[in-house]
Write an enzyme that holds these catalytic residues in place. Structure first.
Site, PDB file in Angstrom:
ATOM      1  N   TRP A 217      -8.060  12.308  28.016  1.00  0.00           N
ATOM      2  CA  TRP A 217      -9.037  11.832  26.961  1.00  0.00           C
ATOM      3  C   TRP A 217      -8.168  11.298  25.683  1.00  0.00           C
ATOM      4  O   TRP A 217      -8.268   9.566  25.055  1.00  0.00           O
ATOM      5  CB  TRP A 217      -9.635  13.043  25.915  1.00  0.00           C
ATOM      6  CG  TRP A 217     -10.267  13.403  26.514  1.00  0.00           C
ATOM      7  CD1 TRP A 217     -11.446  14.893  27.423  1.00  0.00           C
ATOM      8  CD2 TRP A 217     -11.624  12.481  26.350  1.00  0.00           C
ATOM      9  NE1 TRP A 217     -12.539  14.961  27.782  1.00  0.00           N
ATOM     10  CE2 TRP A 217     -13.144  13.440  27.493  1.00  0.00           C
ATOM     11  CE3 TRP A 217     -12.428  11.486  25.427  1.00  0.00           C
ATOM     12  CZ2 TRP A 217     -14.664  13.394  27.581  1.00  0.00           C
ATOM     13  CZ3 TRP A 217     -13.635  11.390  26.139  1.00  0.00           C
ATOM     14  CH2 TRP A 217     -14.651  12.298  27.316  1.00  0.00           C
ATOM     15  N   ARG A 220      -7.303   7.239  26.996  1.00  0.00           N
ATOM     16  CA  ARG A 220      -8.795   6.913  26.377  1.00  0.00           C
ATOM     17  C   ARG A 220      -9.088   6.451  25.351  1.00  0.00           C
ATOM     18  O   ARG A 220      -9.193   5.255  24.863  1.00  0.00           O
ATOM     19  CB  ARG A 220      -9.765   7.170  27.628  1.00  0.00           C
ATOM     20  CG  ARG A 220      -9.284   7.038  29.232  1.00  0.00           C
ATOM     21  CD  ARG A 220     -10.784   7.759  29.961  1.00  0.00           C
ATOM     22  NE  ARG A 220     -11.259   9.177  29.612  1.00  0.00           N
ATOM     23  CZ  ARG A 220     -11.026  10.474  30.177  1.00  0.00           C
ATOM     24  NH1 ARG A 220      -9.853   9.695  31.384  1.00  0.00           N
ATOM     25  NH2 ARG A 220     -11.002  11.681  30.247  1.00  0.00           N
ATOM     26  N   GLU A 221      -9.124   7.301  24.729  1.00  0.00           N
ATOM     27  CA  GLU A 221      -9.203   7.525  22.659  1.00  0.00           C
ATOM     28  C   GLU A 221      -8.202   5.702  22.902  1.00  0.00           C
ATOM     29  O   GLU A 221      -9.274   4.992  21.681  1.00  0.00           O
ATOM     30  CB  GLU A 221      -9.303   8.172  22.297  1.00  0.00           C
ATOM     31  CG  GLU A 221     -10.399   9.457  22.374  1.00  0.00           C
ATOM     32  CD  GLU A 221     -10.602  10.227  21.930  1.00  0.00           C
ATOM     33  OE1 GLU A 221      -9.359  10.791  20.769  1.00  0.00           O
ATOM     34  OE2 GLU A 221     -11.254  11.079  21.823  1.00  0.00           O
ATOM     35  N   PHE A 222      -6.959   5.943  22.395  1.00  0.00           N
ATOM     36  CA  PHE A 222      -6.172   5.224  22.432  1.00  0.00           C
ATOM     37  C   PHE A 222      -6.596   3.078  22.870  1.00  0.00           C
ATOM     38  O   PHE A 222      -6.224   2.778  22.221  1.00  0.00           O
ATOM     39  CB  PHE A 222      -4.471   5.313  22.942  1.00  0.00           C
ATOM     40  CG  PHE A 222      -3.639   4.268  22.544  1.00  0.00           C
ATOM     41  CD1 PHE A 222      -3.767   3.994  21.348  1.00  0.00           C
ATOM     42  CD2 PHE A 222      -2.876   3.380  23.337  1.00  0.00           C
ATOM     43  CE1 PHE A 222      -1.943   2.542  20.904  1.00  0.00           C
ATOM     44  CE2 PHE A 222      -2.281   2.842  23.379  1.00  0.00           C
ATOM     45  CZ  PHE A 222      -1.847   2.172  21.521  1.00  0.00           C
ATOM     46  N   ILE A 225      -9.242   2.393  21.571  1.00  0.00           N
ATOM     47  CA  ILE A 225      -9.353   2.007  19.415  1.00  0.00           C
ATOM     48  C   ILE A 225      -8.200   0.443  19.909  1.00  0.00           C
ATOM     49  O   ILE A 225      -8.432  -0.332  18.922  1.00  0.00           O
ATOM     50  CB  ILE A 225      -8.474   2.959  19.237  1.00  0.00           C
ATOM     51  CG1 ILE A 225      -9.205   4.407  18.667  1.00  0.00           C
ATOM     52  CG2 ILE A 225      -7.495   2.709  17.825  1.00  0.00           C
ATOM     53  CD1 ILE A 225      -8.503   4.741  18.890  1.00  0.00           C
TER      54      ILE A 225
END
Length: 281
Positions: A217, A220-222, A225
């Protein structure tokens, strides 16, 4: 964003409420409807009132009409539904609760300053205290409740770093998107996270050894962003370092090594303060 009516319905979540809808008439003609709620707070042995008044173009000040009949309406409401609460032997009747005189008025059309002063003066004579909530209230509440930062973290760092930081920022009047605060049972995890990543003005990355080793997760978040920074052409990332070196951050992503970060060793209060400065708050 929430509507004024939604904030009206959220008022007094710990109270028992009795609600009625009253038609507002003039010259035997119905010009609108008002929702009146009587709130019973058995813990505080008190009760108070809230009103929701829709925009009624046909009348200058519907608030004055409603307040004129308020005492009679409240008397009727108290008789309609006998309210009582408490453990056996400690039951209390809603009739016995002290009426604080507090009346919250949610008006879709703002009340003029002149009319507000007049209504407040008349209300004081009968022991009432009016609180007006309209456009400005709605604007301020939505601004304060809109998350200003997305907290991106490895779940294993939640208790030691992410949660203390999120709570500290909340205490400093900075609402944040944090999974424990923002996710509800039944939510689509992916949809809610993507919405937070897309809409929060800033994203706080809690960079720890666990974060750097997570290929799930957080990675994927990085990536999301960083992509947002490229698309919007503005700085979104606010890094917080916890037990990592510049070299380790560089190995993960050169962009992290290039950003001025705040170190968790400063303590959660100072870290939160520096993040607020970076957010312009």
């Amino acid at each position: 964003m929430a509507t004024l009516r939604e904030y009206f319905l959220k008022l007094g979540p710990g109270t028992f409420t009795h609600s009625v809808n009253k038609q507002v008439c003039r010259d035997d003609e119905v010009i609108g409807e008002v929702t009146i709620r009587l709130h019973y707070d058995f813990e505080a042995s008190a009760k108070y009132v809230s009103l929701y008044i829709e925009d009624m173009a046909a009348v200058r000040c519907p608030e004055a009409i409603v307040l004129n009949d308020l005492e009679a309406t409240l008397s009727e409401m108290s008789k309609e539904v006998p309210v009582a609460a408490g453990l056996p032997g400690e039951m209390r009747s809603g009739v016995d609760l002290t009426f604080t005189g507090r009346v919250y008025i949610y008006s879709e059309r703002p009340v003029s300053e002149e009319m507000r002063c007049s209504l407040e003066r008349d209300a004081r004579r009968v022991g009432h205290s009016l609180v007006f909530r309209s456009e400005e209230f709605l604007k301020d509440r939505n601004r304060l409740e809109r998350p200003q930062a997305f907290i991106c973290h490895d779940s294993r760092d939640k208790e030691s770093v992410a949660q203390p930081l999120a709570l500290e920022l909340q205490k400093m009047m900075c609402p944040v998107w944090f999974d424990e605060f923002s996710l509800r049972v039944g939510d689509s995890l992916r949809a809610r996270i993507e919405k937070g990543l897309r809409e929060c003005p800033k994203c706080v990355l809690i960079i720890t050894p666990r974060f750097l080793s997570n290929e799930g997760w957080t990675k994927r978040e990085f990536d999301s962003i960083y992509t947002r920074e490229l698309v919007e052409e503005k700085r979104v990332i606010l890094p917080v370092w916890y037990g990592v070196s510049v070299g380790e951050a560089y190995e993960y992503s050169p962009i992290l090594a290039d950003r001025v970060a705040v170190n968790w060793e400063l303590g959660k209060e100072e870290v939160a303060r520096k993040l607020l400065q970076a957010m312009g708050m």
